[in-house]
Design a protein around this motif. Sequence first.
Motif, PDB file in Angstrom:
ATOM      1  N   ASP A  19       0.824  -1.211   0.000  1.00 60.08           N
ATOM      2  CA  ASP A  19       0.000   0.000   0.000  1.00 60.08           C
ATOM      3  C   ASP A  19       0.860   1.264   0.000  1.00 60.08           C
ATOM      4  O   ASP A  19       0.465   2.293  -0.542  1.00 60.08           O
ATOM      5  N   ARG A  20       2.057   1.178   0.628  1.00 57.46           N
ATOM      6  CA  ARG A  20       2.931   2.360   0.741  1.00 57.46           C
ATOM      7  C   ARG A  20       4.180   2.209  -0.122  1.00 57.46           C
ATOM      8  O   ARG A  20       5.241   2.750   0.201  1.00 57.46           O
ATOM      9  N   ALA A  21       4.061   1.463  -1.209  1.00 55.51           N
ATOM     10  CA  ALA A  21       5.235   1.186  -2.039  1.00 55.51           C
ATOM     11  C   ALA A  21       5.921   2.460  -2.505  1.00 55.51           C
ATOM     12  O   ALA A  21       7.155   2.532  -2.558  1.00 55.51           O
ATOM     13  N   ASP A  22       5.149   3.472  -2.845  1.00 53.75           N
ATOM     14  CA  ASP A  22       5.760   4.721  -3.315  1.00 53.75           C
ATOM     15  C   ASP A  22       6.584   5.394  -2.213  1.00 53.75           C
ATOM     16  O   ASP A  22       7.556   6.093  -2.499  1.00 53.75           O
ATOM     17  N   ASP A  23       6.201   5.205  -0.935  1.00 54.04           N
ATOM     18  CA  ASP A  23       6.903   5.859   0.174  1.00 54.04           C
ATOM     19  C   ASP A  23       8.293   5.276   0.405  1.00 54.04           C
ATOM     20  O   ASP A  23       9.217   5.989   0.791  1.00 54.04           O
ATOM     21  N   TRP A  24       8.449   3.974   0.230  1.00 56.36           N
ATOM     22  CA  TRP A  24       9.746   3.370   0.561  1.00 56.36           C
ATOM     23  C   TRP A  24      10.479   2.777  -0.630  1.00 56.36           C
ATOM     24  O   TRP A  24      11.673   2.479  -0.550  1.00 56.36           O
ATOM     25  N   LEU A  25       9.769   2.642  -1.789  1.00 55.79           N
ATOM     26  CA  LEU A  25      10.406   2.100  -2.989  1.00 55.79           C
ATOM     27  C   LEU A  25      10.363   3.079  -4.151  1.00 55.79           C
ATOM     28  O   LEU A  25      10.675   2.695  -5.284  1.00 55.79           O
ATOM     29  N   GLY A  26       9.971   4.316  -3.897  1.00 57.49           N
ATOM     30  CA  GLY A  26       9.795   5.266  -4.991  1.00 57.49           C
ATOM     31  C   GLY A  26      11.021   5.410  -5.875  1.00 57.49           C
ATOM     32  O   GLY A  26      10.929   5.375  -7.103  1.00 57.49           O
ATOM     33  N   VAL A  27      12.194   5.567  -5.265  1.00 56.32           N
ATOM     34  CA  VAL A  27      13.429   5.768  -6.036  1.00 56.32           C
ATOM     35  C   VAL A  27      13.740   4.525  -6.853  1.00 56.32           C
ATOM     36  O   VAL A  27      14.056   4.594  -8.049  1.00 56.32           O
ATOM     37  N   GLU A  28      13.637   3.340  -6.214  1.00 60.11           N
ATOM     38  CA  GLU A  28      13.967   2.094  -6.899  1.00 60.11           C
ATOM     39  C   GLU A  28      12.991   1.808  -8.043  1.00 60.11           C
ATOM     40  O   GLU A  28      13.384   1.333  -9.111  1.00 60.11           O
ATOM     41  N   LEU A  29      11.696   2.084  -7.813  1.00 60.89           N
ATOM     42  CA  LEU A  29      10.705   1.848  -8.869  1.00 60.89           C
ATOM     43  C   LEU A  29      10.929   2.771 -10.055  1.00 60.89           C
ATOM     44  O   LEU A  29      10.686   2.402 -11.209  1.00 60.89           O
ATOM     45  N   ALA A  30      11.379   3.985  -9.806  1.00 58.30           N
ATOM     46  CA  ALA A  30      11.632   4.928 -10.894  1.00 58.30           C
ATOM     47  C   ALA A  30      12.780   4.457 -11.780  1.00 58.30           C
ATOM     48  O   ALA A  30      12.823   4.765 -12.977  1.00 58.30           O
ATOM     49  N   ARG A  31      13.711   3.691 -11.188  1.00 58.83           N
ATOM     50  CA  ARG A  31      14.870   3.236 -11.956  1.00 58.83           C
ATOM     51  C   ARG A  31      14.662   1.867 -12.599  1.00 58.83           C
ATOM     52  O   ARG A  31      15.290   1.537 -13.603  1.00 58.83           O
ATOM     53  N   ALA A  32      13.787   1.065 -12.002  1.00 61.23           N
ATOM     54  CA  ALA A  32      13.639  -0.327 -12.441  1.00 61.23           C
ATOM     55  C   ALA A  32      12.901  -0.407 -13.773  1.00 61.23           C
ATOM     56  O   ALA A  32      12.051   0.428 -14.100  1.00 61.23           O
ATOM     57  N   ARG A  33      13.229  -1.449 -14.540  1.00 64.70           N
ATOM     58  CA  ARG A  33      12.557  -1.690 -15.814  1.00 64.70           C
ATOM     59  C   ARG A  33      11.950  -3.087 -15.898  1.00 64.70           C
ATOM     60  O   ARG A  33      11.249  -3.394 -16.855  1.00 64.70           O
ATOM     61  N   GLY A  34      12.262  -3.937 -14.935  1.00 62.66           N
ATOM     62  CA  GLY A  34      11.722  -5.284 -14.985  1.00 62.66           C
ATOM     63  C   GLY A  34      12.020  -6.068 -13.727  1.00 62.66           C
ATOM     64  O   GLY A  34      12.516  -5.529 -12.724  1.00 62.66           O
ATOM     65  N   ARG A  35      11.712  -7.354 -13.777  1.00 60.51           N
ATOM     66  CA  ARG A  35      11.865  -8.234 -12.614  1.00 60.51           C
ATOM     67  C   ARG A  35      13.313  -8.273 -12.111  1.00 60.51           C
ATOM     68  O   ARG A  35      13.546  -8.255 -10.904  1.00 60.51           O
ATOM     69  N   ALA A  36      14.263  -8.321 -13.044  1.00 59.01           N
ATOM     70  CA  ALA A  36      15.660  -8.399 -12.632  1.00 59.01           C
ATOM     71  C   ALA A  36      16.051  -7.177 -11.812  1.00 59.01           C
ATOM     72  O   ALA A  36      16.805  -7.298 -10.828  1.00 59.01           O
ATOM     73  N   ASP A  37      15.569  -6.011 -12.191  1.00 57.25           N
ATOM     74  CA  ASP A  37      15.892  -4.803 -11.428  1.00 57.25           C
ATOM     75  C   ASP A  37      15.288  -4.862 -10.031  1.00 57.25           C
ATOM     76  O   ASP A  37      15.918  -4.417  -9.057  1.00 57.25           O
ATOM     77  N   LEU A  38      14.077  -5.392  -9.908  1.00 53.94           N
ATOM     78  CA  LEU A  38      13.482  -5.532  -8.576  1.00 53.94           C
ATOM     79  C   LEU A  38      14.317  -6.480  -7.719  1.00 53.94           C
ATOM     80  O   LEU A  38      14.482  -6.265  -6.514  1.00 53.94           O
ATOM     81  N   GLY A  39      14.850  -7.529  -8.342  1.00 52.17           N
ATOM     82  CA  GLY A  39      15.642  -8.492  -7.595  1.00 52.17           C
ATOM     83  C   GLY A  39      16.939  -7.920  -7.063  1.00 52.17           C
ATOM     84  O   GLY A  39      17.562  -8.507  -6.160  1.00 52.17           O
TER      85      GLY A  39
END
Length: 751
Positions: free
Chosen positions: A600-620
């Motif tokens: 629910d709060r993904a933007d609060d704690w993952l905002g920077v990482e989500l902005a950079r990620a392009r796929g599953r490998a980046d999330l990993g």
Amino acid sequence: MQRLQRDQELAGVDVVVLDECHERHLDADTAAAFLLDVRAVLRPDLRLIAASATTDAEGWARLLGDGGMDGGEGATGGGGGPEGPAPVVSAPGVSHPVEVVWAPPERPVRPPHGMRVDPALLDHVAAVVRRALREREGDVLCFLPGVGEIARVAGKLGGLAEAEVLQVHGRAPAAVQEAVLAGADGGRRRVVLATSLAESSLTVPGVRIVVDCGLAREPRMDHARGLSALTTVRASRAAARQRAGRAGREAPGVVYRCWPEAEDARLPRFPSPEIAGADLTAFALQTACWGDPDASGLALLDPPPTGAMTAARETLTAIGAVDAAGRATERGTRMARLGLHPRLARALIDGAKEVGARRAAEVVALLSEEPPREYGDDLAAAWRTARHGGDPYAARWRQEARRLEQALTGTGDARPDGAPGAQRAARGDDAVAGLMAALAFPERVARRRGERAYLMAAGTGAELSEGSRLGGSPWLAVAVADRPVTAASARVRLAAVTDEDTARAAAAALASEGAEVRWADGDVVARRVARLGAIELVSRPLAKPDPELVRQALLEGLRREGTGLLRWSAQATAVRQRMAFLHRELGGAWPDVSDAALLDRADDWLGVELARARGRADLGRVDAGGALARLMPWATGEAARFEELAPERIEVPSGSRVRVDYGADRPVLAVKLQELFGWQEAPRIAGGRVPPLVHLLSPAGRPAAVTADLASFWKDGYRSVRAELRGRYPKHPWPEDPSTVEPTRRTNTRR
């Protein structure tokens, strides 16, 4: 209805009678509402009569009052009179008394579900028919919900020597229906198995006995998919009275009711009105032509459901029958005057320009009254059968085709057959049938996705029956389909072979093309896709997808697969467990770090990482622990006390700094027993609120005891642990009084 739309003053008409109004057919309800409008505005002298033996007289009286409506046979009445409910006039007929015999099954039967009826009930109904033949004189009329149940009960009565079994329903051959109405031949008794069609039909000669199974079939419209389905329901008390009355038309009779008398009072009083579950497209076009697009000003016993009216408005807008405000266009008015469902009117008008008036009229006539099942599921083949057929259906079809062709003549909507220059004039029957069905039901154009499986543009799967000659066709235009309540896919009843170009042309309003970025097959998929509704036509990879769409797709992946997509080191997992402990014990500023809360709060704690990620490998590759630190209550200063409130390690008397395990409901400090000699109490955590649960380990590292009160353990529990373990581990210190011995990390005694 057509006369009302053309001549609202009804010149030369003094009285209008609406008979059998208990059936609550949509056309009858609509006509009543229009007539009330006419009387209120143009013809205060117009007299209206609603007649029925079992109708909701009070409801009609309220609706038709205030200058309301006249009645008959158990009817409501009024017209130009004083305000208030319309008078109810009862006129007893000449029906004979009917005895009621309650004949419930000996054992409970399962209630109906969808189209399913418990076979035990059908066995019981057949047994009641045999009982009635033994106990009473005369022919038997047995009410069953549908054709399938009629066939099964007929099979169970196959050995009857004393009576002929006849099956009557909407698809029964005309010869059978004529035989039923003609009466017994040669004095032999008859058992007539019928649907609710026989409730209000003409008197069946010779019937003195009615057997009522207590069930009925009602249509249910899935407005989102544009498909209808029949569902089995308990018959209403009004329907039961209508059915029982069939036994007393010529002489005293009897009705055997196959349900307990105690359940009778719990049955619905009246059948569901058609307006509650029907396709309202034709109704919405009629009200738009009347000048009341949303029907809010019409006097109706039951208002139309909002969702159904919205779906009807969308359909009418798509075919050009109404404008953006819901008012009827000139094209919509022409459609309404054709006496067809608006979908079929659209097909007739647009198809005639492509294939000519006659051929268009013939196919639409075929669609307006579904052909007999024996004609098959191929629309083009059914067309050829009707064209050369000599059965009653074919005769009706030819008459309707002529009417529709004449209706198009001189309107400018039709291309004369064989006109020069028409590019599609040479289409064969299959192509014409496919075009017409696609024009009528564009959301049902379907693309093959399996041996007999198709996907319709509306998004619903469709399946052909086994052995259908349509199987293998890349594209179909589905004309008739139903979707049973419990089924995932619709069953195709009537369809025509078509092609992609025809499907695209007929369903152009459903065509779309654009970027699609979504989580699929475990990763972000970015494509540019052309679709026809839910049918994917063509796609190609998208090199530079919109970052926001990528972020949304990554969030969807996290929602589907959980936070396990991130890299959770042992340290990160431990930090999360410590934060969860503080949230549980202290709450307040310490956040919830469960999966649901983190997502629910993904933007609060993952905002920077989500902005950079392009796929599953980046999330990993995302360090979940580092990102999680953003949720700590830095603004209040509480984050600075994290180590104090939930220490990662606690120093024990031996000098060891032992890690605290926060993974359980209560923090656990697991340490070898010899390291705690002399320790009377472990330090409390969470601001002194929570003592850790101490796991005292044997020299082998296995729990020898578990306690939250060390002082009590040394006093009471240590002796038994010492007695059990010192013989097994003789080289380790096992003092009689552990409070006087120095704690040690060593595992061997010195010699």
